[in-house]
Scaffold this active site. Structure first.
Site, PDB file in Angstrom:
ATOM      1  N   LYS A 307      59.282 -19.435   8.113  1.00 52.82           N
ATOM      2  CA  LYS A 307      59.534 -18.918   9.468  1.00 52.82           C
ATOM      3  C   LYS A 307      58.682 -17.676   9.786  1.00 52.82           C
ATOM      4  CE  LYS A 307      64.090 -20.841  10.292  1.00 52.82           C
ATOM      5  NZ  LYS A 307      65.457 -20.603  10.723  1.00 52.82           N
ATOM      6  N   ASP A 348      66.661 -20.612  17.471  1.00 50.35           N
ATOM      7  CA  ASP A 348      67.942 -20.383  16.776  1.00 50.35           C
ATOM      8  C   ASP A 348      68.833 -19.425  17.542  1.00 50.35           C
ATOM      9  OD1 ASP A 348      67.586 -21.977  14.539  1.00 50.35           O
ATOM     10  OD2 ASP A 348      66.588 -20.394  13.382  1.00 50.35           O
ATOM     11  N   GLY A 376      76.335 -11.642   6.771  1.00 50.78           N
ATOM     12  CA  GLY A 376      75.014 -12.014   6.245  1.00 50.78           C
ATOM     13  C   GLY A 376      73.947 -11.198   6.934  1.00 50.78           C
ATOM     14  N   ALA A 377      72.801 -11.044   6.243  1.00 49.36           N
ATOM     15  CA  ALA A 377      71.699 -10.260   6.820  1.00 49.36           C
ATOM     16  C   ALA A 377      70.372 -10.954   6.587  1.00 49.36           C
ATOM     17  CB  ALA A 377      71.700  -8.859   6.206  1.00 49.36           C
ATOM     18  N   GLY A 378      70.399 -12.278   6.462  1.00 47.73           N
ATOM     19  CA  GLY A 378      69.169 -13.048   6.253  1.00 47.73           C
ATOM     20  C   GLY A 378      68.568 -13.486   7.581  1.00 47.73           C
ATOM     21  N   GLY A 379      67.793 -14.573   7.533  1.00 49.62           N
ATOM     22  CA  GLY A 379      67.061 -15.042   8.708  1.00 49.62           C
ATOM     23  C   GLY A 379      67.965 -15.448   9.858  1.00 49.62           C
ATOM     24  N   ASN A 399      77.289  -7.456   4.802  1.00 51.12           N
ATOM     25  CA  ASN A 399      76.458  -8.215   3.857  1.00 51.12           C
ATOM     26  C   ASN A 399      76.747  -7.810   2.421  1.00 51.12           C
ATOM     27  OD1 ASN A 399      74.450 -10.227   3.506  1.00 51.12           O
ATOM     28  ND2 ASN A 399      73.000  -8.631   2.865  1.00 51.12           N
ATOM     29  N   THR A 401      74.596  -7.405   0.077  1.00 47.92           N
ATOM     30  CA  THR A 401      73.672  -6.314  -0.229  1.00 47.92           C
ATOM     31  C   THR A 401      73.655  -5.388   0.990  1.00 47.92           C
ATOM     32  OG1 THR A 401      72.365  -7.958  -1.415  1.00 47.92           O
ATOM     33  CG2 THR A 401      71.313  -5.830  -1.029  1.00 47.92           C
ATOM     34  N   GLY A 498      78.870 -25.163  12.845  1.00 42.04           N
ATOM     35  CA  GLY A 498      77.424 -24.903  12.870  1.00 42.04           C
ATOM     36  C   GLY A 498      76.634 -26.028  13.534  1.00 42.04           C
TER      37      GLY A 498
END
Ligand code: NAP
Length: 531
Positions: A307, A348, A376-379, A399, A401, A498
């Site tokens: 991406k 998205d 979450g802190a991803g894409g 998140n 992390t 989803g």
């Protein structure tokens, strides 16, 4: 017209004929009977050919060419000689066997048709070469040799692909054929050569009867070729699209897009397009596919791990990057115009907002003042936060992390997605804080709960505050009903799958590429059928 042939490793007369009937029912035009392990019985060979419901090619592959025949070369030639008497459409002999022995060449020559032949009912000869390791260095010399042989009616070159780029050489060979030609690539990168053989007027392409009967690596089934990849509709003008990622084997995108092309009568086919993770690979493959104009490569859905690579690529090419994709720093949609110019978009973000709003029957404006937990802190979290950052929602990112959540929040706080952004300051907290939180909407943007770990949830137990007004939206769509959604439903909360996001991000891509109204309900039903 390119023949769709089902390759059958015949174990016995009954097995071979049953497989040929299955091939015929599935829509194959021809069968290739491999006699490698077939009983050495002239009567059975005769009946296999004469009782086959489809015209057939006969071959008997030795071990040294990836086959299973264990006998001597003389015995192998005898099998082919017996078969040739019963008028199969073709006899296939390996280039190496043909080159190796003058005596063998003479026998083969006597069995097959020649250009000057008047007599009908003599099989045509396919001379074939297979490299299970790589593109052979002498590929073009092989081609030339086959073309020069008077008795060779059809040239067949098959090699193992190491990149999608290898398919282009197969297409090039088909575009300037010396004789009717088969040019196919094996392995996970070779599928386009099998499906698009028809676009480039190959003599034939091979498929298997089912997933377990493939006779070469990367071969897909007749059923998939026809019903999934739209074999019968493919022609020279067919647009090529696909999903780029790595790995990409089990993506549902080919199912929904190809069904959409069928329903809207769009002349396209949508393929899985695996590209290994490095940017240089991505760039090299995409550039070569775009510049190969007869391919009509018009776009791709782009997923992990490419991406960010897509943004970099389009930026380097001087293409257009949609403002949202720029703000998010990642794109999931590549579109390519006929002149080769490129555009990157991110579908998205709006798909997440619209999927949520539609499912709970509110307008986007009603998200103002809503308190939202993004997990979450991803894409995907990044795309979702970018969506809410356009409204004055209260967003908190949780998140595992914490530093990643803080970095994401800082990024959007410092660089608003839109001028005069209404969103209040985005907060970041550790995942441990989630069970004691109170929000209106919880959105899972982690992979927790995704197949095969379907008994996991990022939020277990649910916060005490969750009640019938609390919304739980899980961006994970496989399974449709995740553990998080099951627990939320038990508590009487509102749940959103989803799938709603997935079909909307695909719908916007469909609109961008085809200009047609996306069939959203069809996308949903195809997804549900395949999950
Ligand atoms: P990503 O960039 O790899 O981010 C994964 C996130 O999940 C990170 O925040 C990671 O936390 C967290 N995570 C992973 N394992 C965890 C665990 N065991 N416990 C707690 N947190 C964990 O992935 P992505 O691209 O954002 O995709 C995330 C999910 O979104 C996918 O798995 C997919 O199911 C879903 N998705 C849905 C759609 C749709 O259209 N519906 C589209 C794409 C993706 P750390 O930062 O601590 O590692």
């Amino acid at each position: 017209m390119t023949i769709l042939a089902a390759s059958i490793l015949a174990e016995s007369l009954d097995h071979g004929l049953a497989q040929a009937s299955a091939a015929s029912e599935q829509g194959a035009d021809m069968v290739e009977f491999r006699l490698d392990i077939f009983p050495n019985d002239p009567d059975a060979i005769a009946r296999l050919i004469t009782q086959s419901p489809l015209p057939c090619t006969i071959t008997c592959r030795p071990k040294w060419e990836g086959g299973k025949f264990q006998g001597s070369e003389d015995e192998r030639l005898k099998v082919l000689a017996i078969a040739a008497k019963h008028n199969p459409a073709h006899i296939d002999i390996e280039l190496n066997a043909f080159r190796r022995s003058a005596a063998g060449r003479e026998i083969i020559d006597s069995l097959v048709s020649h250009p000057e032949d008047e007599k009908a009912n003599t099989p045509d000869l396919i001379i074939s070469s297979h490299d299970f390791d790589k593109r052979p260095a002498d590929l073009l010399q092989q081609l030339e040799f086959m073309a020069e042989q008077d008795c060779c009616s059809i040239i067949k070159l098959v090699w193992h692909a190491h990149s999608l780029k290898d398919n282009l050489e197969a297409f090039e060979l088909l575009l300037s054929p010396h004789k009717p030609t088969v040019a196919l690539c094996m392995g996970e990168f070779g599928l386009p050569s099998r499906i698009l053989a028809k676009k480039f007027d190959a003599f034939l392409s091979f498929a298997s009867i089912n997933d377990t009967s493939a006779t070469a690596p990367g071969q897909t089934s007749v059923e998939e070729m026809i019903r999934l990849y739209r074999w019968k509709k493919i022609n020279n003008r067919t647009a090529v699209l696909g999903v780029i990622g790595y790995p990409i084997g089990h993506s549902l995108s080919p199912h929904i897009f190809n069904a959409g092309f069928d329903q809207t009568d769009y002349n396209g086919t949508y393929l899985p397009l695996p590209i290994s993770p490095e940017y240089e690979q991505f760039k090299d493959v995409i550039e070569s596919w775009i510049s190969f104009r007869p391919l009509r490569f018009r776009g791709a859905s782009v997923t992990i791990p490419h991406k960010e690579n897509l943004i970099r690529f389009v930026s380097e090419k001087g293409g257009r990057i949609d403002p949202l994709a720029k703000a998010i720093g990642a794109a999931n949609t590549l579109s390519i115009k006929a002149d080769g110019s490129v555009r990157a978009s991110n579908t998205d973000c709006m798909a997440a907002l619209d999927g949520l709003c539609n499912a709970i029957d509110i307008t986007r404006q009603q998200l103002d003042d809503a308190s939202i937990a993004v997990i979450g802190a991803g894409g995907v979290a990044r795309a979702v936060v970018a969506g809410f950052a356009q409204y004055s929602s209260n967003v908190t990112i949780y998140n595992r992390t914490l530093t990643r959540a803080e970095a994401l929040a800082d990024d959007f706080n410092e660089h608003p997605v839109v001028e005069n952004q209404a969103c209040r300051s985005i907060k970041a907290l550790s995942l441990d804080q989630l069970p004691i939180s109170t929000h209106d909407i919880y959105i899972n943007c982690t992979s927790v709960g995704m197949y095969p770990n379907t008994d996991e949830s990022p939020l277990n137990p649910l916060p005490d505050s969750a009640n019938e007004n609390t919304v739980f939206f899980d961006t994970v769509y496989n399974p449709i009903n995740t553990m998080l959604l099951r627990q939320a439903a038990q508590r009487g909360c509102v749940t959103v799958s989803g799938i709603e996001m997935f079909i909307r991000q695909a719908a916007e891509q469909f609109q961008i590429w085809t200009g047609k109204t996306p069939p959203l309900d069809l996308f949903r039903s195809v997804m549900i059928k395949h999950l």
